[in-house]
Design a protein around this motif. Structure first.
Motif, PDB file in Angstrom:
ATOM      1  N   ALA A  16      -5.788 -18.089  11.125  1.00 25.73           N
ATOM      2  CA  ALA A  16      -5.419 -17.263  10.885  1.00 25.73           C
ATOM      3  C   ALA A  16      -6.858 -16.570  11.774  1.00 25.73           C
ATOM      4  CB  ALA A  16      -5.580 -16.033  10.023  1.00 25.73           C
ATOM      5  N   MET A  17      -8.017 -17.079  11.509  1.00 24.43           N
ATOM      6  CA  MET A  17      -8.988 -16.867  11.840  1.00 24.43           C
ATOM      7  C   MET A  17      -9.050 -17.085  13.497  1.00 24.43           C
ATOM      8  SD  MET A  17     -12.395 -15.862  11.145  1.00 24.43           S
ATOM      9  CE  MET A  17     -12.223 -15.816   9.422  1.00 24.43           C
ATOM     10  N   ASP A  18      -8.519 -17.858  13.858  1.00 24.75           N
ATOM     11  CA  ASP A  18      -9.067 -17.606  15.585  1.00 24.75           C
ATOM     12  C   ASP A  18      -7.406 -17.120  16.026  1.00 24.75           C
ATOM     13  OD1 ASP A  18     -10.735 -19.787  15.042  1.00 24.75           O
ATOM     14  OD2 ASP A  18      -8.665 -21.164  14.661  1.00 24.75           O
ATOM     15  N   ALA A  19      -7.155 -15.976  15.182  1.00 27.99           N
ATOM     16  CA  ALA A  19      -5.923 -14.661  16.335  1.00 27.99           C
ATOM     17  C   ALA A  19      -6.534 -13.911  16.470  1.00 27.99           C
ATOM     18  CB  ALA A  19      -4.930 -14.835  15.112  1.00 27.99           C
ATOM     19  N   THR A 197      -8.437 -18.283  -1.148  1.00 24.62           N
ATOM     20  CA  THR A 197      -8.332 -17.179  -0.427  1.00 24.62           C
ATOM     21  C   THR A 197      -9.047 -17.004   1.259  1.00 24.62           C
ATOM     22  OG1 THR A 197      -9.036 -15.479  -2.686  1.00 24.62           O
ATOM     23  CG2 THR A 197      -8.942 -14.479  -0.067  1.00 24.62           C
ATOM     24  N   SER A 198     -10.006 -18.936   0.941  1.00 28.10           N
ATOM     25  CA  SER A 198     -10.782 -18.500   2.111  1.00 28.10           C
ATOM     26  C   SER A 198      -9.249 -19.724   3.253  1.00 28.10           C
ATOM     27  CB  SER A 198     -11.720 -19.339   2.141  1.00 28.10           C
ATOM     28  OG  SER A 198     -11.545 -20.599   1.276  1.00 28.10           O
ATOM     29  N   ASN A 199      -8.928 -20.143   2.065  1.00 31.34           N
ATOM     30  CA  ASN A 199      -7.834 -21.312   3.283  1.00 31.34           C
ATOM     31  C   ASN A 199      -6.488 -20.033   3.609  1.00 31.34           C
ATOM     32  OD1 ASN A 199      -8.876 -23.319   2.777  1.00 31.34           O
ATOM     33  ND2 ASN A 199      -7.324 -23.670   0.994  1.00 31.34           N
ATOM     34  N   VAL A 200      -6.623 -18.778   3.424  1.00 32.04           N
ATOM     35  CA  VAL A 200      -5.830 -18.231   4.193  1.00 32.04           C
ATOM     36  C   VAL A 200      -6.558 -17.375   5.234  1.00 32.04           C
ATOM     37  CG1 VAL A 200      -4.963 -15.319   3.707  1.00 32.04           C
ATOM     38  CG2 VAL A 200      -4.892 -17.363   1.767  1.00 32.04           C
ATOM     39  N   LEU A 201      -7.365 -17.744   5.771  1.00 32.33           N
ATOM     40  CA  LEU A 201      -8.663 -16.502   6.640  1.00 32.33           C
ATOM     41  C   LEU A 201      -8.550 -17.683   7.587  1.00 32.33           C
ATOM     42  CD1 LEU A 201     -11.087 -14.541   6.013  1.00 32.33           C
ATOM     43  CD2 LEU A 201      -8.799 -14.131   6.902  1.00 32.33           C
ATOM     44  N   HIS A 202      -8.601 -19.865   6.892  1.00 34.85           N
ATOM     45  CA  HIS A 202      -9.623 -20.609   8.139  1.00 34.85           C
ATOM     46  C   HIS A 202      -8.101 -21.849   8.257  1.00 34.85           C
ATOM     47  CE1 HIS A 202     -13.370 -18.691   7.916  1.00 34.85           C
ATOM     48  NE2 HIS A 202     -13.050 -18.452   6.638  1.00 34.85           N
ATOM     49  N   HIS A 203      -7.418 -21.937   7.341  1.00 29.59           N
ATOM     50  CA  HIS A 203      -6.802 -23.176   7.249  1.00 29.59           C
ATOM     51  C   HIS A 203      -5.201 -22.846   7.165  1.00 29.59           C
ATOM     52  CE1 HIS A 203     -10.554 -25.403   6.931  1.00 29.59           C
ATOM     53  NE2 HIS A 203     -11.211 -24.776   6.365  1.00 29.59           N
ATOM     54  N   TYR A 204      -4.439 -21.642   7.259  1.00 30.17           N
ATOM     55  CA  TYR A 204      -3.394 -21.577   7.525  1.00 30.17           C
ATOM     56  C   TYR A 204      -3.103 -20.893   8.775  1.00 30.17           C
ATOM     57  CZ  TYR A 204      -1.996 -22.130   2.792  1.00 30.17           C
ATOM     58  OH  TYR A 204      -1.515 -22.317   1.694  1.00 30.17           O
ATOM     59  N   ARG A 205      -2.117 -21.439   9.114  1.00 32.78           N
ATOM     60  CA  ARG A 205      -1.201 -20.506  10.487  1.00 32.78           C
ATOM     61  C   ARG A 205      -1.043 -19.171  10.343  1.00 32.78           C
ATOM     62  NH1 ARG A 205      -2.601 -24.168  14.292  1.00 32.78           N
ATOM     63  NH2 ARG A 205      -2.771 -26.381  14.099  1.00 32.78           N
ATOM     64  N   THR A 206      -0.637 -18.238  11.764  1.00 33.52           N
ATOM     65  CA  THR A 206       0.132 -16.865  11.268  1.00 33.52           C
ATOM     66  C   THR A 206       1.474 -17.173  10.700  1.00 33.52           C
ATOM     67  OG1 THR A 206       0.036 -16.424  13.749  1.00 33.52           O
ATOM     68  CG2 THR A 206      -2.027 -15.984  12.630  1.00 33.52           C
ATOM     69  N   SER A 207       2.060 -18.343  11.066  1.00 31.69           N
ATOM     70  CA  SER A 207       2.980 -17.780  10.805  1.00 31.69           C
ATOM     71  C   SER A 207       3.519 -18.469   9.302  1.00 31.69           C
ATOM     72  CB  SER A 207       4.078 -19.216  11.716  1.00 31.69           C
ATOM     73  OG  SER A 207       3.480 -20.541  11.554  1.00 31.69           O
ATOM     74  N   GLN A 208       2.886 -18.829   8.252  1.00 32.53           N
ATOM     75  CA  GLN A 208       2.883 -19.392   6.655  1.00 32.53           C
ATOM     76  C   GLN A 208       2.565 -18.295   5.395  1.00 32.53           C
ATOM     77  OE1 GLN A 208      -0.093 -22.910   8.401  1.00 32.53           O
ATOM     78  NE2 GLN A 208       1.719 -24.236   7.392  1.00 32.53           N
ATOM     79  N   HIS A 209       2.395 -17.584   6.094  1.00 26.07           N
ATOM     80  CA  HIS A 209       2.041 -16.462   4.962  1.00 26.07           C
ATOM     81  C   HIS A 209       3.514 -16.616   3.704  1.00 26.07           C
ATOM     82  CE1 HIS A 209       6.254 -14.774   6.997  1.00 26.07           C
ATOM     83  NE2 HIS A 209       6.346 -14.025   5.833  1.00 26.07           N
ATOM     84  N   ALA A 210       4.220 -17.327   4.013  1.00 25.38           N
ATOM     85  CA  ALA A 210       4.799 -17.675   2.382  1.00 25.38           C
ATOM     86  C   ALA A 210       4.274 -19.280   1.571  1.00 25.38           C
ATOM     87  CB  ALA A 210       6.909 -18.378   2.687  1.00 25.38           C
ATOM     88  N   ALA A 211       3.819 -19.567   2.384  1.00 24.35           N
ATOM     89  CA  ALA A 211       2.989 -20.846   1.927  1.00 24.35           C
ATOM     90  C   ALA A 211       1.378 -20.751   1.588  1.00 24.35           C
ATOM     91  CB  ALA A 211       2.806 -21.998   3.091  1.00 24.35           C
TER      92      ALA A 211
END
Length: 238
Positions: A16-19, A197-211
């Motif tokens: 997410a942070m790189d998108a 919450t920080s993982n939402v920005l930094h360590h999840y990909r933009t397709s992983q909103h359910a995870a």
């Protein structure tokens, strides 16, 4: 309370942070809308479960005096649901994982909410308010600062295993987990919320909103659990 190993090769979607800004905003919006949906489902199920006197009595009999059963059930369902939500197989599988976790959490909460209502009708709404304000404040800190709290993972994991060991010892040896323990667990879950919450920005990909929503809901619901327990203990000690 999440403890994930991210497969960096599983998807070509950016973190997410790189998108791009619009893609990152859409991911965050989907994540929190999914979280709100899970909370709404949890609330609706809880209302139905608590309205069913037979189910409530059964859950009180099963878990009410044996909290280790709730703990083991929580761990097992959490593991399975997290794997489903992170599988990347399809959006359907990820949402099934989140749905399974939400239903299981609603069942596990039945005896605690029933006991809380008997102690005082103000405990549950007060705990809900404290949980929402705490979660909102911690979320705001992360989203405004964009800080990466992934460095907390090792410390939070060690403290969580220690807390689990203390809880199991209390259950099998017979000593009471009092206000200090519940207060410490509230603080620990606040740390997990910062981490997730920080993982939402930094360590999840933009397709992983359910995870991502599952990780947040796990920490949020566990915080709610221990805030309720803390308020019950404070009320009983008065």
């Amino acid at each position: 309370m999440a403890n994930y190993d991210y497969d960096l090769t599983a998807s070509h979607d950016p973190f997410a942070m790189d998108a791009a800004l619009d893609e990152r905003s859409a991911f965050i919006r989907k994540t929190y809308l999914t979280l709100i949906g899970a909370i709404a489902l949890f609330g609706g199920l809880e209302f139905l479960f608590l309205s069913n006197l037979q189910l409530k009595a059964s859950m009180l009999g099963l878990i009410g005096g044996h909290w280790w059963i709730a703990l083991l059930a929580y761990m097992g369902v959490s593991f399975l649901a997290q794997r489903w939500a992170e599988s990347g197989a399809s959006a359907t599988v990820e949402y099934l994982g989140l749905g399974l976790y939400t239903v299981a959490e609603a069942l596990i909460f039945v005896p605690l909410l029933a006991i809380a209502s008997r102690v005082s009708p103000d405990i549950v709404p007060s705990a809900g308010l404290i949980t929402v304000v705490t979660f909102g404040g911690l979320t705001g800190i992360v989203l405004m600062t964009k800080a990466d709290f992934s460095f907390l993972r090792t410390g939070l994991s060690v403290l969580s295993f220690l807390a689990l060991a203390v809880a199991l010892a209390g259950m099998f040896i017979g000593f009471r987990l009092g206000i200090v323990y519940s207060g410490a667990m509230v603080a620990l879950m606040a740390g997990w919320i910062l981490y997730d919450t920080s993982n939402v920005l930094h360590h999840y990909r933009t397709s992983q909103h359910a995870a991502a929503a599952l990780a947040l809901f796990s920490s949020l619901s566990t915080l709610f659990w221990y805030v309720i327990r803390l308020l019950i203990q404070m009320q009983q000690d008065d």
